[in-house]
Design a protein around this motif. Structure first.
Motif, PDB file in Angstrom:
ATOM      1  N   SER A 178       1.269 -10.470 -18.179  1.00 41.54           N
ATOM      2  CA  SER A 178       2.507 -10.567 -17.410  1.00 41.54           C
ATOM      3  C   SER A 178       3.263 -11.839 -17.770  1.00 41.54           C
ATOM      4  N   ASN A 179       4.609 -11.772 -17.661  1.00 43.80           N
ATOM      5  CA  ASN A 179       5.438 -12.977 -17.770  1.00 43.80           C
ATOM      6  C   ASN A 179       5.243 -13.872 -16.555  1.00 43.80           C
ATOM      7  N   ASN A 180       4.869 -13.278 -15.433  1.00 43.34           N
ATOM      8  CA  ASN A 180       4.682 -14.014 -14.177  1.00 43.34           C
ATOM      9  C   ASN A 180       3.347 -14.759 -14.232  1.00 43.34           C
ATOM     10  N   LYS A 181       3.396 -16.063 -14.107  1.00 48.92           N
ATOM     11  CA  LYS A 181       2.192 -16.874 -14.257  1.00 48.92           C
ATOM     12  C   LYS A 181       1.513 -17.204 -12.932  1.00 48.92           C
ATOM     13  N   SER A 182       2.032 -16.665 -11.835  1.00 48.84           N
ATOM     14  CA  SER A 182       1.542 -17.080 -10.516  1.00 48.84           C
ATOM     15  C   SER A 182       1.201 -15.902  -9.610  1.00 48.84           C
ATOM     16  N   ILE A 183       0.647 -14.839 -10.148  1.00 52.98           N
ATOM     17  CA  ILE A 183       0.307 -13.673  -9.344  1.00 52.98           C
ATOM     18  C   ILE A 183      -1.032 -13.911  -8.636  1.00 52.98           C
ATOM     19  N   LEU A 184      -1.008 -13.818  -7.314  1.00 55.89           N
ATOM     20  CA  LEU A 184      -2.220 -14.007  -6.518  1.00 55.89           C
ATOM     21  C   LEU A 184      -2.922 -12.683  -6.235  1.00 55.89           C
ATOM     22  N   GLU A 185      -2.137 -11.616  -6.151  1.00 57.08           N
ATOM     23  CA  GLU A 185      -2.704 -10.282  -5.945  1.00 57.08           C
ATOM     24  C   GLU A 185      -1.767  -9.253  -6.563  1.00 57.08           C
ATOM     25  N   PHE A 186      -2.329  -8.282  -7.268  1.00 56.17           N
ATOM     26  CA  PHE A 186      -1.541  -7.212  -7.872  1.00 56.17           C
ATOM     27  C   PHE A 186      -1.422  -6.063  -6.873  1.00 56.17           C
ATOM     28  N   GLU A 187      -0.181  -5.736  -6.519  1.00 62.68           N
ATOM     29  CA  GLU A 187       0.091  -4.612  -5.632  1.00 62.68           C
ATOM     30  C   GLU A 187       0.316  -3.353  -6.468  1.00 62.68           C
ATOM     31  N   THR A 188      -0.002  -2.211  -5.899  1.00 65.03           N
ATOM     32  CA  THR A 188       0.256  -0.955  -6.600  1.00 65.03           C
ATOM     33  C   THR A 188       1.760  -0.706  -6.666  1.00 65.03           C
ATOM     34  N   ARG A 189       2.203  -0.112  -7.757  1.00 60.73           N
ATOM     35  CA  ARG A 189       3.619   0.231  -7.944  1.00 60.73           C
ATOM     36  C   ARG A 189       3.712   1.641  -8.528  1.00 60.73           C
ATOM     37  N   ARG A 190       4.808   2.303  -8.254  1.00 59.47           N
ATOM     38  CA  ARG A 190       5.038   3.637  -8.803  1.00 59.47           C
ATOM     39  C   ARG A 190       5.420   3.499 -10.268  1.00 59.47           C
ATOM     40  N   GLN A 191       4.600   4.018 -11.148  1.00 61.58           N
ATOM     41  CA  GLN A 191       4.801   3.902 -12.584  1.00 61.58           C
ATOM     42  C   GLN A 191       4.438   5.224 -13.249  1.00 61.58           C
ATOM     43  N   THR A 192       4.743   5.324 -14.529  1.00 64.18           N
ATOM     44  CA  THR A 192       4.401   6.536 -15.270  1.00 64.18           C
ATOM     45  C   THR A 192       3.235   6.279 -16.208  1.00 64.18           C
ATOM     46  N   LEU A 193       2.339   7.238 -16.267  1.00 60.59           N
ATOM     47  CA  LEU A 193       1.250   7.199 -17.229  1.00 60.59           C
ATOM     48  C   LEU A 193       1.780   7.559 -18.616  1.00 60.59           C
ATOM     49  N   PHE A 194       0.922   7.472 -19.623  1.00 60.06           N
ATOM     50  CA  PHE A 194       1.310   7.802 -20.998  1.00 60.06           C
ATOM     51  C   PHE A 194       1.830   9.231 -21.118  1.00 60.06           C
ATOM     52  N   ASP A 226      -5.419   3.203 -24.103  1.00 61.57           N
ATOM     53  CA  ASP A 226      -6.423   2.400 -23.401  1.00 61.57           C
ATOM     54  C   ASP A 226      -5.783   1.916 -22.095  1.00 61.57           C
ATOM     55  N   GLU A 227      -5.571   2.851 -21.199  1.00 67.14           N
ATOM     56  CA  GLU A 227      -4.793   2.626 -19.990  1.00 67.14           C
ATOM     57  C   GLU A 227      -5.675   2.931 -18.786  1.00 67.14           C
ATOM     58  N   TRP A 228      -5.835   1.946 -17.905  1.00 63.28           N
ATOM     59  CA  TRP A 228      -6.671   2.088 -16.730  1.00 63.28           C
ATOM     60  C   TRP A 228      -5.818   1.826 -15.485  1.00 63.28           C
ATOM     61  N   VAL A 229      -6.152   2.486 -14.395  1.00 60.78           N
ATOM     62  CA  VAL A 229      -5.374   2.302 -13.165  1.00 60.78           C
ATOM     63  C   VAL A 229      -6.293   2.062 -11.973  1.00 60.78           C
ATOM     64  N   SER A 230      -5.779   1.253 -11.064  1.00 58.92           N
ATOM     65  CA  SER A 230      -6.423   1.047  -9.764  1.00 58.92           C
ATOM     66  C   SER A 230      -5.421   1.472  -8.695  1.00 58.92           C
ATOM     67  N   LYS A 231      -5.848   2.308  -7.783  1.00 57.34           N
ATOM     68  CA  LYS A 231      -4.948   2.790  -6.735  1.00 57.34           C
ATOM     69  C   LYS A 231      -5.008   1.924  -5.485  1.00 57.34           C
ATOM     70  N   THR A 232      -5.678   0.783  -5.611  1.00 55.40           N
ATOM     71  CA  THR A 232      -5.718  -0.198  -4.534  1.00 55.40           C
ATOM     72  C   THR A 232      -5.322  -1.565  -5.097  1.00 55.40           C
ATOM     73  N   PRO A 233      -4.789  -2.468  -4.260  1.00 55.85           N
ATOM     74  CA  PRO A 233      -4.433  -3.814  -4.742  1.00 55.85           C
ATOM     75  C   PRO A 233      -5.645  -4.546  -5.312  1.00 55.85           C
ATOM     76  N   VAL A 234      -5.377  -5.460  -6.240  1.00 52.70           N
ATOM     77  CA  VAL A 234      -6.452  -6.161  -6.946  1.00 52.70           C
ATOM     78  C   VAL A 234      -6.129  -7.658  -7.032  1.00 52.70           C
ATOM     79  N   LYS A 235      -7.126  -8.489  -6.724  1.00 50.21           N
ATOM     80  CA  LYS A 235      -6.976  -9.937  -6.877  1.00 50.21           C
ATOM     81  C   LYS A 235      -7.646 -10.375  -8.180  1.00 50.21           C
ATOM     82  N   PRO A 236      -6.999 -11.236  -8.953  1.00 48.77           N
ATOM     83  CA  PRO A 236      -7.580 -11.676 -10.237  1.00 48.77           C
ATOM     84  C   PRO A 236      -8.861 -12.481 -10.050  1.00 48.77           C
TER      85      PRO A 236
END
Length: 226
Positions: free
Chosen positions: A70-86, A171-181
């Motif tokens: 990510s360009n964002n250098k300060s992410i504390l937790e990744f929230e799920t977002r609506r996106q498209t798979l391959f 090589d695409e993986w998804v988590s359907k719940t928020p994730v902390k680094p």
């Protein structure tokens, strides 16, 4: 037979990942770096002579972690977002990869300078140890020098699943719940292994044309100026 044909075609069109064999010295250094970062959940102070993509690939192969650039250098937790798979299917999820090179592209590519679209892939074939890549930007984007420093995040793998059962897959993986680094590591454009293999395509060009011309455009100067 189908797998072999798919591997041959991808090898003709795209670049393969470098073959990585880790020395005992590398393993010791990488294990120490990871252990310190994982115990403190902090930014990795990377101060060794081995390229960062090698560290990232080693960690992704040997630890229960998955990577997100990510360009964002300060992410504390990744929230799920609506996106498209391959395959174009929509999913509400956090995206990541087990590959050590692909996330560096997303970390150092400055999306604010995007004109038109960008195309890229990190592809695998079932029962093939190789990984195949391509990266292409529009000429308008490349003229803006769209590179910046970024961050690759190491995420716990347990909530992620690989979303493809195809012979050829991202090589695409998804988590359907928020994730902390677990930890994070700063990267620069120079850490992107394929920084000199980024092609150009017109925004209106078909994806098939981009694929078939990719290697030619990255090898022959006159094609990269289109």
């Amino acid at each position: 037979m189908v797998n072999k044909l798919a591997s041959m075609l991808l090898g003709m069109l795209f670049y393969r990942a470098p073959y990585l064999s880790f020395s005992s010295e590398e393993i010791e250094v990488f294990e120490n770096i990871y252990a310190e970062a994982a115990s403190s959940h902090s930014e990795i102070g990377y101060d060794c002579r081995f390229p960062k993509y090698r560290f990232l690939q080693y960690i992704s192969e040997t630890k229960p972690v998955i990577l997100h650039g990510s360009n964002n250098k300060s992410i504390l937790e990744f929230e799920t977002r609506r996106q498209t798979l391959f395959n174009g299917q929509y999913v509400e999820a956090v995206f990541a990869t087990k590959d050590g090179i692909w996330p560096v592209f997303y970390a150092v590519f400055d999306r604010s300078k995007l004109s038109g679209n960008f195309r890229n892939a990190c592809l695998n074939v079932r029962n093939d140890k190789h990984t195949y890549y391509f990266f292409s930007l529009t000429p308008e984007t490349k003229m803006k020098n769209p590179w910046q420093d970024g961050m690759v995040y190491l995420l716990p793998q347990e909530s992620f699943e690989n979303v493809s059962d195809s012979i050829v897959f991202f090589d695409e993986w998804v988590s359907k719940t928020p994730v902390k680094p677990i930890a994070k590591i700063a990267v620069t454009p120079q850490d992107f292994y394929f920084i000199n293999k980024v092609s150009r395509h017109k925004a209106t060009e078909s994806i098939m044309a981009t694929w078939f011309l990719y290697k030619l455009r990255t090898r022959v100067g006159k094609f990269t100026k289109k």
